[in-house]
Motif scaffolding. Structure first.
Motif, short mmCIF file in Angstrom:
data_model
loop_
_atom_site.label_atom_id
_atom_site.label_comp_id
_atom_site.label_asym_id
_atom_site.label_seq_id
_atom_site.Cartn_x
_atom_site.Cartn_y
_atom_site.Cartn_z
N MET A 1 -2.38 1.80 13.74
CA MET A 1 -2.55 2.78 12.64
C MET A 1 -1.48 3.86 12.71
O MET A 1 -1.58 4.92 12.10
CB MET A 1 -3.94 3.41 12.75
CG MET A 1 -4.49 3.93 11.45
SD MET A 1 -4.57 2.73 10.18
CE MET A 1 -5.92 1.73 10.74
N TRP B 1 1.21 3.89 11.39
CA TRP B 1 2.02 3.95 10.16
C TRP B 1 1.40 4.87 9.11
O TRP B 1 1.93 5.01 8.03
CB TRP B 1 2.19 2.55 9.59
CG TRP B 1 0.92 1.75 9.59
CD1 TRP B 1 0.47 0.95 10.59
CD2 TRP B 1 -0.08 1.70 8.56
NE1 TRP B 1 -0.74 0.40 10.24
CE2 TRP B 1 -1.10 0.84 9.01
CE3 TRP B 1 -0.20 2.30 7.31
CZ2 TRP B 1 -2.23 0.57 8.26
CZ3 TRP B 1 -1.32 2.03 6.56
CH2 TRP B 1 -2.33 1.17 7.05
N MET B 2 0.29 5.49 9.42
CA MET B 2 -0.31 6.37 8.43
C MET B 2 0.32 7.76 8.50
O MET B 2 0.49 8.33 9.57
CB MET B 2 -1.83 6.47 8.68
CG MET B 2 -2.53 5.15 8.46
SD MET B 2 -4.09 5.33 7.57
CE MET B 2 -3.67 6.51 6.33
N GLU B 3 0.62 8.27 7.33
CA GLU B 3 1.25 9.59 7.25
C GLU B 3 0.58 10.42 6.17
O GLU B 3 0.39 9.96 5.06
CB GLU B 3 2.74 9.47 6.95
CG GLU B 3 3.56 9.07 8.16
CD GLU B 3 5.05 9.03 7.81
OE1 GLU B 3 5.43 9.63 6.79
OE2 GLU B 3 5.80 8.37 8.55
N GLN C 1 -4.66 10.25 -0.52
CA GLN C 1 -3.54 9.68 0.24
C GLN C 1 -4.04 8.62 1.21
O GLN C 1 -3.41 7.56 1.37
CB GLN C 1 -2.82 10.79 1.01
CG GLN C 1 -2.14 11.84 0.13
CD GLN C 1 -1.38 12.88 0.96
OE1 GLN C 1 -0.70 12.56 1.91
NE2 GLN C 1 -1.52 14.15 0.58
N LEU C 2 -5.18 8.88 1.84
CA LEU C 2 -5.74 7.90 2.77
C LEU C 2 -6.13 6.62 2.03
O LEU C 2 -5.79 5.51 2.48
CB LEU C 2 -6.96 8.50 3.47
CG LEU C 2 -6.69 9.62 4.47
CD1 LEU C 2 -7.99 10.15 5.03
CD2 LEU C 2 -5.80 9.12 5.60
N GLN D 1 -2.99 4.66 0.98
CA GLN D 1 -2.26 4.03 2.08
C GLN D 1 -3.03 2.87 2.69
O GLN D 1 -2.43 1.89 3.15
CB GLN D 1 -1.92 5.08 3.15
CG GLN D 1 -0.86 6.07 2.68
CD GLN D 1 -0.34 6.94 3.80
OE1 GLN D 1 -0.31 6.54 4.96
NE2 GLN D 1 0.08 8.16 3.47
N LEU D 2 -4.35 2.98 2.71
CA LEU D 2 -5.15 1.87 3.25
C LEU D 2 -5.06 0.66 2.33
O LEU D 2 -4.94 -0.48 2.79
CB LEU D 2 -6.59 2.32 3.45
CG LEU D 2 -6.78 3.30 4.62
CD1 LEU D 2 -8.19 3.86 4.66
CD2 LEU D 2 -6.45 2.61 5.95
N GLY E 1 -1.84 -0.86 2.83
CA GLY E 1 -1.84 -1.58 4.10
C GLY E 1 -2.44 -2.97 3.96
O GLY E 1 -1.94 -3.94 4.53
#
Lengths: 134, 134
Positions: B1, B3-5, B17-18, B21-22, B25
């Motif tokens: 994980m 790679w999460m920003e 944003q979460l 991004q998920l 992913g």
DNA sequence: TTGTTTGTTATATATAATGTATAACAGATA
DNA sequence: TATCTGTTATACATTATATATAACAAACAA
């Protein structure tokens, strides 16, 4: 301006709905360069919303270069050429397309179908009313 | 994980944003069906944000059908097939594409370029890392 | 058993965003 | 002189966002 519709129950802010619909109006040709827009007070009254909500939408579009403001003549659709594809817009476009494409891909939509729906969304704007040319 | 920003200065909410991004992913293959996700507490600690902000993102993705939750095993990427192109998603997609297409058109971007950028956004997701197949 | 980790729920608080309500101002026009 | 324009200022209410603690029950490990 009878084509403007506001959904008070929507999760998208009223001033955003206004901004989006005005840009769509310009894209579809319903609003042409130089066309006058209703005053903040009259449009607010027509839609049953507050003066400042309309003003916020006008301010955003003025700052982006889509509208011009003359004292007393009121607000007018930019007569001197619309802003082009700036770096800022290109970045915003890419970011939002990526988000949409990701969910579409996860849900099993192919690249070609995603591109087709994008082209269709663009085309439907132009063929809605008023049209692209005179 | 790793790679999460998260951009705390962004105008887009942290939990959004979460979520984005998920989903990206999953689309890119970095997250595969059945893969475990960090606990709400550990991910929150890693990102320097609150437990409830992570939980809100997980809840949304769970409700959409992208994640599953087992007691104690924690959160897992949906192992039994992702949700398809529902009417609700199709409507959301069309609405957002229309908004983007309108501004693109006003700024002078052609239909083909808009469709090309859409396809490119889709393709770049897949070719980023991990990839579409094994 | 005991202890730990899990998601979950409940409160409380702080800040920002959104929307409304009034009022006033200065410039332009009739 | 009126009237209409965008603009600015102030105040207020509601909601959204984010954090801070605390506690609970289920699942697992020791």
């Amino acid at each position: 301006m009878m084509w403007m519709e506001i959904d008070l129950q929507s999760e998208v802010p009223i001033y955003t709905q206004l901004v989006d619909q005005l840009i769509e109006g310009i894209a579809s040709g319903q609003l042409k360069p130089g066309d006058p827009l209703p005053s903040v007070r009259s449009l607010a009254a027509d839609l049953g919303i507050n003066l400042h909500t309309v003003n916020k939408a006008y301010q955003l579009l003025k700052q982006e270069g889509f509208l011009q403001v003359h004292r007393k003549q009121g607000v007018v659709v930019q007569p001197g050429g619309m802003p082009g594809v700036t770096d800022a817009f290109a970045a915003k476009l890419q970011r939002q397309l990526r988000t949409l494409a990701a969910e579409a891909a996860v849900r099993g939509m192919s690249e070609s179908e995603f591109a087709d729906r994008s082209a269709q969304a663009y085309r439907q704007l132009m063929t809605n009313q008023g049209g692209e040319a005179r």
